[in-house]
Design an enzyme around this catalytic site. Sequence first.
Site, mmCIF file in Angstrom:
data_model
loop_
_atom_site.group_PDB
_atom_site.id
_atom_site.type_symbol
_atom_site.label_atom_id
_atom_site.label_comp_id
_atom_site.label_asym_id
_atom_site.label_seq_id
_atom_site.Cartn_x
_atom_site.Cartn_y
_atom_site.Cartn_z
ATOM 1 N N HIS A 65 -12.211 4.036 -9.339
ATOM 2 C CA HIS A 65 -10.800 4.372 -9.135
ATOM 3 C C HIS A 65 -9.956 3.831 -10.289
ATOM 4 O O HIS A 65 -9.102 4.538 -10.843
ATOM 5 C CB HIS A 65 -10.340 3.793 -7.799
ATOM 6 C CG HIS A 65 -8.972 4.231 -7.370
ATOM 7 N ND1 HIS A 65 -8.676 5.536 -7.081
ATOM 8 C CD2 HIS A 65 -7.827 3.532 -7.175
ATOM 9 C CE1 HIS A 65 -7.397 5.635 -6.728
ATOM 10 N NE2 HIS A 65 -6.860 4.423 -6.783
ATOM 11 N N GLU B 171 0.831 -1.207 0.000
ATOM 12 C CA GLU B 171 0.000 0.000 0.000
ATOM 13 C C GLU B 171 0.867 1.259 0.000
ATOM 14 O O GLU B 171 0.580 2.226 -0.722
ATOM 15 C CB GLU B 171 -0.935 -0.009 1.207
ATOM 16 C CG GLU B 171 -1.670 1.302 1.479
ATOM 17 C CD GLU B 171 -2.634 1.705 0.375
ATOM 18 O OE1 GLU B 171 -3.149 2.838 0.438
ATOM 19 O OE2 GLU B 171 -2.870 0.905 -0.558
ATOM 20 N N HIS C 168 -20.161 -9.439 -15.737
ATOM 21 C CA HIS C 168 -18.887 -9.059 -16.352
ATOM 22 C C HIS C 168 -18.526 -10.006 -17.492
ATOM 23 O O HIS C 168 -18.067 -9.561 -18.556
ATOM 24 C CB HIS C 168 -17.775 -9.069 -15.304
ATOM 25 C CG HIS C 168 -16.415 -8.816 -15.876
ATOM 26 N ND1 HIS C 168 -16.090 -7.651 -16.525
ATOM 27 C CD2 HIS C 168 -15.295 -9.608 -15.910
ATOM 28 C CE1 HIS C 168 -14.832 -7.718 -16.939
ATOM 29 N NE2 HIS C 168 -14.331 -8.883 -16.589
ATOM 30 N N HIS D 194 2.531 1.874 -3.349
ATOM 31 C CA HIS D 194 1.512 2.315 -4.302
ATOM 32 C C HIS D 194 1.226 3.809 -4.127
ATOM 33 O O HIS D 194 1.109 4.553 -5.118
ATOM 34 C CB HIS D 194 0.227 1.504 -4.107
ATOM 35 C CG HIS D 194 -0.892 1.933 -5.020
ATOM 36 N ND1 HIS D 194 -0.742 2.035 -6.388
ATOM 37 C CD2 HIS D 194 -2.176 2.292 -4.755
ATOM 38 C CE1 HIS D 194 -1.883 2.421 -6.934
ATOM 39 N NE2 HIS D 194 -2.756 2.600 -5.965
ATOM 40 N N HIS E 226 -4.230 -9.812 -16.745
ATOM 41 C CA HIS E 226 -5.566 -9.502 -17.251
ATOM 42 C C HIS E 226 -5.822 -7.996 -17.171
ATOM 43 O O HIS E 226 -6.341 -7.393 -18.125
ATOM 44 C CB HIS E 226 -6.604 -10.271 -16.417
ATOM 45 C CG HIS E 226 -7.990 -10.228 -16.962
ATOM 46 N ND1 HIS E 226 -8.344 -10.764 -18.175
ATOM 47 C CD2 HIS E 226 -9.142 -9.700 -16.443
ATOM 48 C CE1 HIS E 226 -9.633 -10.587 -18.391
ATOM 49 N NE2 HIS E 226 -10.137 -9.935 -17.354
#
Length: 300
Positions: free
Chosen positions: A124, A59, A214, A62, A276
Amino acid sequence: MNNVYLKIFGIVTTIGMIIVLIQGVLVTQTGSGDACGAEWPLCLGQVFPESPTVQTMIEYTHRVVSGLLGIMVIILSIWSWKRLSHIRETKFFAVLAVAFIVFQGLLGAAAVVWGQSSAVMALHFGFSLISFASVMLLSLLAFEEDKSQAFDKPSLPASLRNYIYFVLCYLYIVVYTGALVKHTNSSAACSGWPLCNGQWIPPLEGRVAVQFGHRAAASLLFFAILILFIWVVRHYKQQKSIYYSSLVSLLFVTIQVISGAVVVFTGFSLATTMFHAVFASMLFGILSYTALLAYRSKQI
């Protein structure tokens, strides 16, 4: 060669944006979103956390890389605005890149401090994609500066131009549904592929509905891009820019579908999930370029 440093900086910033996207997926997949506590920009009340766990480091790095890239995007946008202002799309992409990198940062900070719904947090990743595509296209404009015909201007009918815009918008929706799968922990809601829990159409409830939705949206996207490619091949194959961009789009969406199946078969491993996500970003980038070609095309 006048803009060689701008080109280099644009390439580095574009690669950096991909790294930020990968880090975002890593944060989500490892459940590291709250590893710095409900504090921002501090992490566990410190500028540099002491004795951090692996999740805290995920975190924290990032946040650091995102902050650095935010500054780089702003620099690239201002630099491009000054050096490439004679190219009509420059200011639009510069504003878009800065606006969405700021929105992305604010949304991430708000999620840490106050928490956000899964639906909002899925945005986001969507904001990150728009900023990435804008940075990529700004970088391409710098290369165009040295050769006015770097992006040729195909001649396309309004119907094809509008279809390209539609496919790009639909891709954004599909990406949003994919992000929603991750943020609602629905990845494992459908076992098997292409069947979902042994059924072509399972009961559409809860997380199964999110995951199956999805899958269905991604399948339709594949056919939408296939139709685009066939349309271009049949009538506009001689116009190389639109032909190759539609070909690469078809290649990327095919890889995206296959990688989605691999994600399921490998038990949603971190590596395949990140792969992906990367190809989703690359697909959005090439379709954004295709939309730019459509916008610049001569009407026939």
